[in-house]
Write a protein that holds these residues in place. Structure first.
Motif, mmCIF file in Angstrom:
data_model
loop_
_atom_site.group_PDB
_atom_site.id
_atom_site.type_symbol
_atom_site.label_atom_id
_atom_site.label_comp_id
_atom_site.label_asym_id
_atom_site.label_seq_id
_atom_site.Cartn_x
_atom_site.Cartn_y
_atom_site.Cartn_z
ATOM 1 N N PRO A 46 0.800 -1.229 0.000
ATOM 2 C CA PRO A 46 0.000 0.000 0.000
ATOM 3 C C PRO A 46 0.832 1.279 0.000
ATOM 4 O O PRO A 46 0.284 2.373 -0.130
ATOM 5 C CB PRO A 46 -0.807 -0.126 1.293
ATOM 6 C CG PRO A 46 0.090 -0.895 2.208
ATOM 7 C CD PRO A 46 0.848 -1.860 1.335
ATOM 8 N N ASP A 90 -6.056 -1.008 8.856
ATOM 9 C CA ASP A 90 -6.286 -0.183 7.666
ATOM 10 C C ASP A 90 -5.397 -0.619 6.507
ATOM 11 O O ASP A 90 -5.790 -0.532 5.337
ATOM 12 C CB ASP A 90 -6.035 1.293 7.980
ATOM 13 C CG ASP A 90 -7.168 1.910 8.803
ATOM 14 O OD1 ASP A 90 -8.188 1.224 9.009
ATOM 15 O OD2 ASP A 90 -7.021 3.063 9.239
ATOM 16 N N CYS A 94 -7.056 -3.570 4.996
ATOM 17 C CA CYS A 94 -8.188 -3.117 4.171
ATOM 18 C C CYS A 94 -7.732 -2.610 2.810
ATOM 19 O O CYS A 94 -8.367 -2.891 1.781
ATOM 20 C CB CYS A 94 -8.947 -2.016 4.909
ATOM 21 S SG CYS A 94 -9.897 -2.577 6.338
ATOM 22 N N LYS A 95 -6.644 -1.867 2.786
ATOM 23 C CA LYS A 95 -6.133 -1.348 1.514
ATOM 24 C C LYS A 95 -5.657 -2.487 0.611
ATOM 25 O O LYS A 95 -5.825 -2.426 -0.603
ATOM 26 C CB LYS A 95 -5.004 -0.360 1.784
ATOM 27 C CG LYS A 95 -5.484 0.945 2.418
ATOM 28 C CD LYS A 95 -4.320 1.851 2.781
ATOM 29 C CE LYS A 95 -4.834 3.126 3.457
ATOM 30 N NZ LYS A 95 -3.720 4.006 3.893
#
Length: 494
Positions: free
Chosen positions: A45, A124, A127-128
């Motif tokens: 990410p 997070d 999630c990315k």
């Protein structure tokens, strides 16, 4: 089926409930499956390789192979900052929630100090990774409400979610793979609660990665490291450490490479360390860039207290028969007791050594042993004064005084301790004190924290650090060496 966020708003349906391609992989070895899954479906990410499938470094592949071996229940990796720890944990979480689990529905909690911290650091990122890979995105729904944030996988019922390290909130979990971020700053009770929660399944794993923390007593990483170093770790415990040798030259770049394989792998710039070594205190560089457990960080001697104290080390040997001052601090139950001896060197510097007693299993201190040691000192040296706090040593001190030892009461009131601690600090900074370099003496000096008053500061014990009795005894010893009691006039008989 529709899933709802906690505000009652309908989320999108699962786009794909079919068997995913990784279910058809022939290998059943979890390490092989995890490595292949991460390198195929987890996209970086940020940083090096942004947007591309992750290419695991060799040390990461080796570690995954070790922690996913049969029988491993707990796995810990200690490493410096900048080794891709959060990205690695996020990728492991993605694999753990999307792949088939032999014990049923995957449950992957991600623990940090708060839910928000767990979300920002690891969840997070997971999630990315899911959103960036169509094969994952269409098979999962990601809840967005912070109070109910989670990734839900449709075809296997898997769930991944952030959670705080509150012990009570961890009791009802049933994790297949639990992720603990920054374990160096997590309490041992929280780690143990997560381990106990994971024991409900025939196979489960609690995995933590972190950098050494400042406060050892509050660090699960420190306690687990000690268990491993002392040979007390069970067969299902895996511990891996990436660090430079203790007391190495922290400016030598070859030592940086030992602790930071990410430099060789190309995703940590050595220029960052070259800048940090000039700008950071030595203790912080060793802690965060070399993953060394350093004492004296932000103690009463400053941000580099260990360096300050070690600069005072001397090979001077105390001389029998010479004038000698003694400070005694007798601890309460479950505390230690320290006797610090001080003697003037020819150059006027007060050289000190310490004798420390740790409490027995019942929490008590053998005061008779302390008394015997003081008698031995009196036979060996010319004791000028033996300073003690009468609260915890009054009766033994009275007996020693009756035997002829020069016992001096030194109540540890703010009125006495503030000037004594201030004078000791100034003497240390002026190099007017030396010591023998003993490790237990150093630890107790560096454990002490300042409590400020209107007129200065006194030394106190922090709940997150260890014993400080030697520091208190040193303050008493130095004070009496600077202000010796006036001798009583001789009795003259006519």
């Amino acid at each position: 089926m529709d899933l709802m966020d906690n505000g009652g708003n309908a989320k999108r349906r699962f786009k794909d409930l079919s068997e995913p391609p990784w279910y058809r992989w022939k290998t059943k070895d979890p390490a092989e499956r995890a490595i292949r899954f991460i390198e195929t479906y987890c996209r970086s990410p940020k940083g090096v390789g942004f947007g591309k499938p992750i290419k695991l470094a060799q040390f990461q592949r080796d570690w995954i192979t070790e922690i996913l071996a049969p029988g491993v229940r707990q796995a810990v990796l200690q490493a410096p900052r900048g080794q891709g720890k959060s990205t690695l944990l996020a990728a492991i979480a993605a694999w753990a929630v999307f792949d088939r689990n032999p014990t049923g529905q995957p449950q992957v909690p991600i623990m940090a100090t708060t839910v928000g911290q767990a979300a920002r650091a690891v969840y997070d990122v997971t999630c990315k990774m899911v959103a960036a890979e169509p094969e994952l995105d269409r098979r999962a729904i990601m809840y967005t409400a912070i109070s109910n944030a989670r990734i839900v996988v449709g075809y296997n019922g898997g769930e991944c979610y952030p959670i705080a390290h509150d012990v009570d909130g961890l009791q009802g979990l049933d994790p297949t793979c639990a992720i603990v971020d920054e374990i160096g700053f997590q309490p041992l009770a929280s780690w143990n609660a997560m381990v106990l929660a994971g024991g409900k399944r025939e196979q489960s794993l609690v995995v933590g990665i972190g950098t050494p923390g400042v406060d050892r007593d509050k660090s699960a990483l420190w306690h687990l490291r000690q268990v491993f170093k002392e040979g007390r770790a069970p067969a299902g415990f895996s511990y891996t450490e990436l660090s430079a040798p203790d007391d190495c030259d922290y400016r030598e770049e070859s030592n940086w490479l030992l602790a930071n394989p990410a430099i060789t792998e190309g995703y940590l710039s050595i220029d960052a360390l070259r800048n940090d070594v000039e700008m950071m205190p030595e203790s912080e560089f060793r802690l965060f860039r070399l993953a060394q457990w350093v004492e004296g960080v932000n103690c009463w001697l400053g941000v580099d207290g260990r360096k300050v104290w070690q600069a005072l080390r001397s090979g001077y040997v105390l001389k029998p028969g010479a004038d000698t001052w003694v400070g005694v601090d007798v601890g309460l139950k479950r505390d230690s007791t320290a006797v610090v001896i001080g003697q003037r060197r020819p150059d006027g510097v007060l050289h000190t050594t310490a004798k420390i007693w740790n409490p027995r299993k019942d929490g008590a201190i053998d005061v008779s042993g302390v008394m015997a040691y003081l008698r031995e000192l009196d036979r060996t040296y010319n004791l000028v004064e033996v300073a003690f706090d009468p609260r915890h040593f009054e009766l033994p001190a009275t007996g020693l005084a009756d035997e002829g030892l020069p016992m001096t009461e030194f109540p540890q009131s703010p009125e006495r301790m503030v000037p004594a601690c201030g004078a000791l600090y100034e003497a240390i900074m002026r190099s007017e004190i030396s010591h023998d370099g003993a490790g237990d003496f150093e630890r107790q000096i560096l454990n002490a924290m300042p409590t400020h008053t209107d007129t200065g500061f006194r030394l106190t014990k922090s709940k997150s650090r260890g014993h400080i009795d030697a520091a208190i005894a040193l303050a008493l010893c130095y004070d009496r060496a600077q202000h010796p009691a006036k001798p009583l006039p001789k009795l003259v008989v006519f």
